[in-house]
Structure formats: C-alpha cells, structure tokens
Design a protein around this motif. Structure first.
Motif, PDB file in Angstrom:
ATOM      1  N   ARG A  26       0.836  -1.201   0.000  1.00 57.51           N
ATOM      2  CA  ARG A  26       0.000   0.000   0.000  1.00 57.51           C
ATOM      3  C   ARG A  26       0.869   1.249   0.000  1.00 57.51           C
ATOM      4  O   ARG A  26       0.599   2.205  -0.741  1.00 57.51           O
ATOM      5  N   ALA A  27       1.918   1.278   0.814  1.00 54.93           N
ATOM      6  CA  ALA A  27       2.813   2.441   0.867  1.00 54.93           C
ATOM      7  C   ALA A  27       3.471   2.681  -0.488  1.00 54.93           C
ATOM      8  O   ALA A  27       3.602   3.830  -0.922  1.00 54.93           O
ATOM      9  N   ARG A  28       3.882   1.603  -1.169  1.00 56.98           N
ATOM     10  CA  ARG A  28       4.473   1.763  -2.507  1.00 56.98           C
ATOM     11  C   ARG A  28       3.454   2.312  -3.501  1.00 56.98           C
ATOM     12  O   ARG A  28       3.777   3.165  -4.321  1.00 56.98           O
ATOM     13  N   SER A  29       2.218   1.814  -3.420  1.00 60.52           N
ATOM     14  CA  SER A  29       1.170   2.308  -4.318  1.00 60.52           C
ATOM     15  C   SER A  29       0.905   3.788  -4.083  1.00 60.52           C
ATOM     16  O   SER A  29       0.800   4.573  -5.029  1.00 60.52           O
ATOM     17  N   VAL A  30       0.802   4.173  -2.819  1.00 58.47           N
ATOM     18  CA  VAL A  30       0.571   5.582  -2.487  1.00 58.47           C
ATOM     19  C   VAL A  30       1.712   6.439  -3.009  1.00 58.47           C
ATOM     20  O   VAL A  30       1.487   7.494  -3.615  1.00 58.47           O
ATOM     21  N   SER A  31       2.934   5.989  -2.808  1.00 59.43           N
ATOM     22  CA  SER A  31       4.097   6.739  -3.276  1.00 59.43           C
ATOM     23  C   SER A  31       4.084   6.900  -4.794  1.00 59.43           C
ATOM     24  O   SER A  31       4.348   7.988  -5.320  1.00 59.43           O
ATOM     25  N   ARG A  32       3.755   5.843  -5.503  1.00 62.32           N
ATOM     26  CA  ARG A  32       3.705   5.899  -6.973  1.00 62.32           C
ATOM     27  C   ARG A  32       2.581   6.815  -7.449  1.00 62.32           C
ATOM     28  O   ARG A  32       2.760   7.595  -8.395  1.00 62.32           O
ATOM     29  N   LEU A  33       1.432   6.735  -6.800  1.00 63.22           N
ATOM     30  CA  LEU A  33       0.316   7.610  -7.180  1.00 63.22           C
ATOM     31  C   LEU A  33       0.653   9.072  -6.903  1.00 63.22           C
ATOM     32  O   LEU A  33       0.346   9.956  -7.715  1.00 63.22           O
ATOM     33  N   GLN A  34       1.304   9.352  -5.784  1.00 66.91           N
ATOM     34  CA  GLN A  34       1.662  10.732  -5.473  1.00 66.91           C
ATOM     35  C   GLN A  34       2.695  11.280  -6.454  1.00 66.91           C
ATOM     36  O   GLN A  34       2.573  12.417  -6.917  1.00 66.91           O
ATOM     37  N   ALA A  35       3.693  10.479  -6.774  1.00 64.48           N
ATOM     38  CA  ALA A  35       4.714  10.932  -7.735  1.00 64.48           C
ATOM     39  C   ALA A  35       4.084  11.203  -9.095  1.00 64.48           C
ATOM     40  O   ALA A  35       4.380  12.214  -9.747  1.00 64.48           O
ATOM     41  N   PHE A  84      -4.299  15.383  -3.690  1.00 60.18           N
ATOM     42  CA  PHE A  84      -3.528  16.621  -3.591  1.00 60.18           C
ATOM     43  C   PHE A  84      -3.178  16.931  -2.140  1.00 60.18           C
ATOM     44  O   PHE A  84      -2.051  17.311  -1.837  1.00 60.18           O
ATOM     45  N   PHE A  85      -4.141  16.785  -1.229  1.00 59.55           N
ATOM     46  CA  PHE A  85      -3.862  17.110   0.171  1.00 59.55           C
ATOM     47  C   PHE A  85      -2.814  16.167   0.768  1.00 59.55           C
ATOM     48  O   PHE A  85      -2.030  16.581   1.628  1.00 59.55           O
ATOM     49  N   ALA A  86      -2.771  14.931   0.298  1.00 58.83           N
ATOM     50  CA  ALA A  86      -1.698  14.034   0.734  1.00 58.83           C
ATOM     51  C   ALA A  86      -0.356  14.556   0.241  1.00 58.83           C
ATOM     52  O   ALA A  86       0.646  14.533   0.973  1.00 58.83           O
ATOM     53  N   LEU A  87      -0.326  15.054  -1.003  1.00 55.28           N
ATOM     54  CA  LEU A  87       0.896  15.659  -1.539  1.00 55.28           C
ATOM     55  C   LEU A  87       1.275  16.903  -0.734  1.00 55.28           C
ATOM     56  O   LEU A  87       2.453  17.129  -0.429  1.00 55.28           O
ATOM     57  N   PHE A  88       0.278  17.719  -0.406  1.00 57.13           N
ATOM     58  CA  PHE A  88       0.522  18.939   0.371  1.00 57.13           C
ATOM     59  C   PHE A  88       1.190  18.597   1.695  1.00 57.13           C
ATOM     60  O   PHE A  88       2.195  19.210   2.075  1.00 57.13           O
ATOM     61  N   GLU A 146       2.800  15.901   2.592  1.00 56.74           N
ATOM     62  CA  GLU A 146       4.140  15.338   2.396  1.00 56.74           C
ATOM     63  C   GLU A 146       5.148  16.454   2.111  1.00 56.74           C
ATOM     64  O   GLU A 146       6.250  16.477   2.671  1.00 56.74           O
ATOM     65  N   HIS A 147       4.763  17.403   1.245  1.00 53.86           N
ATOM     66  CA  HIS A 147       5.649  18.526   0.941  1.00 53.86           C
ATOM     67  C   HIS A 147       5.887  19.383   2.184  1.00 53.86           C
ATOM     68  O   HIS A 147       7.014  19.810   2.452  1.00 53.86           O
ATOM     69  N   ALA A 148       4.826  19.623   2.963  1.00 61.42           N
ATOM     70  CA  ALA A 148       4.969  20.410   4.190  1.00 61.42           C
ATOM     71  C   ALA A 148       5.928  19.732   5.164  1.00 61.42           C
ATOM     72  O   ALA A 148       6.784  20.395   5.765  1.00 61.42           O
ATOM     73  N   ASP A 149       5.810  18.413   5.309  1.00 64.67           N
ATOM     74  CA  ASP A 149       6.721  17.678   6.201  1.00 64.67           C
ATOM     75  C   ASP A 149       8.174  17.857   5.766  1.00 64.67           C
ATOM     76  O   ASP A 149       9.058  18.091   6.599  1.00 64.67           O
ATOM     77  N   ARG A 150       8.428  17.745   4.461  1.00 67.05           N
ATOM     78  CA  ARG A 150       9.801  17.904   3.949  1.00 67.05           C
ATOM     79  C   ARG A 150      10.319  19.312   4.173  1.00 67.05           C
ATOM     80  O   ARG A 150      11.467  19.506   4.570  1.00 67.05           O
ATOM     81  N   GLU A 151       9.475  20.305   3.916  1.00 63.65           N
ATOM     82  CA  GLU A 151       9.906  21.691   4.070  1.00 63.65           C
ATOM     83  C   GLU A 151      10.185  22.036   5.531  1.00 63.65           C
ATOM     84  O   GLU A 151      11.176  22.693   5.835  1.00 63.65           O
TER      85      GLU A 151
END
Length: 197
Positions: free
Chosen positions: A8-17, A58-62, A64-69
């Motif tokens: 599931r984590a790999r699928s989520v990562s691929r979908l987000q990318a 999109f909010f999952a991407l948001f 993830e980006h916020a965590d990195r920043e």
C-alpha cells in the motif's frame, strides 16, 4: 511493516509521484485519475483504495511537501544564532525540478480552491497546520537570537510563505534575471529584524 502495508505504501508513493507530474503538466482540472493511474502503473481500483478523489490525493501531496519543508527548515535554522546564519535555510532551493513541479501543482490547486469555497476551507486548514509548525521554528529561532517581545508569528509565517512563493514564481519566469532565493536574501534580514509585526 507487514507486506500488505508495504504494498500500500508503494502504491501511495507511486500515485503521489505520478499526480505531482500530471497536476504540474495539465493543471488540477486537466489531470484525470486515469492518466495518474497510467503514469503510476496502477489500476483505478488502486487509486480508490487509497484516495477518495483527486482533492484527497492533492492534500496528501501537500502534507508530504509540508513535512519535507519543515524538516529542511528545522535542520537549516535549528542551530542558527544570527539572522545571517538562518538565511540559507530560509531561502530554500527554488532550482530543483521537484520544487518547480510542486509550485506548478500547488498554484493550480490554489486557483481551484479559490473557485470552490469548501475546498478553500480545507486548504486553509492545511495551511494553518503548516503555519503552526513554522511558528514553532520561529519561536525557537527568535529565542536563540535574543529577540524579545511578542511578535505576531502567524502573520510572519504568512509573510514568509508569500515571499517564498512569489519570489519563486518570479524566478521561474525570469531565471536569468532573478536567481532563486535572491529576493529572500535581500529582504529577509530586514523582515526578521523588524520590531513591529
């Protein structure tokens, strides 16, 4: 992590990318779930088992980006004891392809949110959580540099985000005339030293 959770984590990562690329290329409205799935090499079923719709993705991407920043800023300014030492961390790396993709995707989504009040409320909540994390970093930074008083750190976080996003937009439009981070390096010291905000 169990095998199902890893899958599931790999699928989520691929979908987000894939979504980041498609949102940046086609805009939020122009991006189809089908294209995101095709680019990710996954089925629509995989999409819907992880995300309710494109907004949820999109909010999952948001987040993830916020965590990195926040992690990047924390690492860059956690030991800074002067404004000058904090500058490199606060200016960011607007040159990276990932930052360009994120800027395009997030700008498109923001326009979508402005047109849809319920989405705007959700975006405002994600923005607020990001600002809360930034104000924590700023509180620690100001304590280290000996800044006293009670500055409006939420407004300062808003200003820093606006400066970052606006400067990045101008750098992407005119990369030869305005290198990434140039405006921040020029104006952030005065903003961070200002007594009233």
């Amino acid at each position: 992590m169990a095998k199902g959770a890893q899958t599931r984590a790999r699928s989520v990562s691929r979908l987000q990318a894939a979504a980041l690329e498609v949102f940046a290329e086609r805009g939020f409205h122009g991006a189809s779930i089908e294209e995101i799935c095709t680019r990710a090499g996954l089925s629509r079923g995989a999409f819907y088992s992880n995300f309710e719709d494109k907004e949820a993705l999109f909010f999952a991407l948001f987040d993830e980006h916020a965590d990195r920043e926040v992690a990047r800023l924390d690492a860059a300014i956690s030991d800074a004891s002067t404004v000058e030492e904090a500058l490199d961390g606060l200016t960011g790396d607007g040159n990276s392809d990932e930052e360009r993709l994120w800027f395009l995707a997030s700008t498109e989504f923001t326009l979508h949110a402005i047109r849809h009040p319920q989405t705007a409320e959700r975006l405002a909540e994600h923005d607020r959580r990001l600002r809360d994390r930034l104000t924590e970093l700023l509180t620690g930074f100001f304590a280290r540099v000996g800044r006293h008083g009670n500055p409006d750190l939420d407004s300062l976080a808003r200003l820093l985000i606006a400066l970052h996003e606006g400067a990045l937009m101008q750098s992407l439009v005119e990369p030869d005339r305005l290198p990434p981070g140039a405006l921040q390096r020029r104006f952030l010291p005065a903003i961070l030293r200002a007594e009233d905000y």
